[in-house]
Design an enzyme around this catalytic site. Structure first.
Site, PDB file in Angstrom:
ATOM      1  N   ASP A   1      93.466  34.005  43.184  1.00 15.86           N
ATOM      2  CA  ASP A   1      92.935  34.745  42.039  1.00 15.86           C
ATOM      3  C   ASP A   1      92.511  36.149  42.486  1.00 15.86           C
ATOM      4  O   ASP A   1      91.911  36.331  43.548  1.00 15.86           O
ATOM      5  CB  ASP A   1      91.746  33.983  41.446  1.00 15.86           C
ATOM      6  CG  ASP A   1      91.374  34.486  40.059  1.00 15.86           C
ATOM      7  OD1 ASP A   1      91.598  33.738  39.090  1.00 15.86           O
ATOM      8  OD2 ASP A   1      90.860  35.623  39.951  1.00 15.86           O
TER       9      ASP A   1
ATOM     10  N   ASN B   1      90.645  26.542  31.730  1.00 14.45           N
ATOM     11  CA  ASN B   1      90.019  27.189  30.583  1.00 14.45           C
ATOM     12  C   ASN B   1      91.037  27.162  29.445  1.00 14.45           C
ATOM     13  O   ASN B   1      92.166  27.645  29.602  1.00 14.45           O
ATOM     14  CB  ASN B   1      89.644  28.630  30.930  1.00 14.45           C
ATOM     15  CG  ASN B   1      88.547  28.706  31.975  1.00 14.45           C
ATOM     16  OD1 ASN B   1      87.675  27.842  32.023  1.00 14.45           O
ATOM     17  ND2 ASN B   1      88.593  29.718  32.816  1.00 14.45           N
TER      18      ASN B   1
ATOM     19  N   HIS C   1      97.511  27.534  33.272  1.00 11.67           N
ATOM     20  CA  HIS C   1      97.148  27.629  34.689  1.00 11.67           C
ATOM     21  C   HIS C   1      95.901  26.808  34.946  1.00 11.67           C
ATOM     22  O   HIS C   1      95.068  26.637  34.060  1.00 11.67           O
ATOM     23  CB  HIS C   1      96.892  29.082  35.095  1.00 11.67           C
ATOM     24  CG  HIS C   1      95.846  29.771  34.260  1.00 11.67           C
ATOM     25  ND1 HIS C   1      96.128  30.298  33.020  1.00 11.67           N
ATOM     26  CD2 HIS C   1      94.532  30.011  34.492  1.00 11.67           C
ATOM     27  CE1 HIS C   1      95.032  30.850  32.523  1.00 11.67           C
ATOM     28  NE2 HIS C   1      94.043  30.680  33.395  1.00 11.67           N
TER      29      HIS C   1
END
Ligand code: DGP
Length: 112
Positions: free
Chosen positions: A30, A85, A98
């Site tokens: 990330d 999320n 993802h």
């Protein structure tokens, strides 16, 4: 089909720190890590979120989860968190399914 930043990463139009790639999934670090290990695992096939992925391609959803475990093993994480999320109210900002693999520090519960 929406072209997201992750689709550009998949096409190598945007550089990323890739930790694993095969025909089905890509795992990369990330850009804004929230823990010492913060890796994103995405399917190469485009689905907008985890719910769509699970409904439309359950085998690929399983492959994403398997790779999340492989990342945790590779990073030697005893405890870790997998986060999908799903929806803007839950913090989703990229509309390509993802999962986040987070670990390497204590993780509070409940999350914010
Ligand atoms: P989410 O908020 O759950 O949709 O997660 C999206 C994540 O994607 C967020 O933690 C930041 C990360 N991200 C956004 N743009 C880039 C990028 O260009 N490169 C990388 N490596 N990560 C990105």
């Amino acid at each position: 089909m929406e072209d997201t930043i992750f689709d550009k990463i998949l096409r190598k139009e945007i550089p990323s720190d890739i930790v694993y790639e095969d025909d089905v999934v890509l795992a990369f670090r990330d850009i804004n890590p929230q823990a010492p290990t913060h890796v994103l695992v995405i399917p190469k096939e485009h689905h907008p979120d985890a719910a769509a992925l699970a409904a439309e391609a359950p085998q690929i959803a399983a492959d994403v989860l398997r790779e999340a475990q492989a990342v945790a093993d590779e990073e030697k994480l005893e405890s870790y968190r997998i986060v999908f999320n799903t929806g803007s109210g839950a913090g989703q900002t990229v509309w390509h399914a993802h999962t986040h693999v987070l670990g390497g520090r204590g993780l509070e519960w409940p999350p914010g």
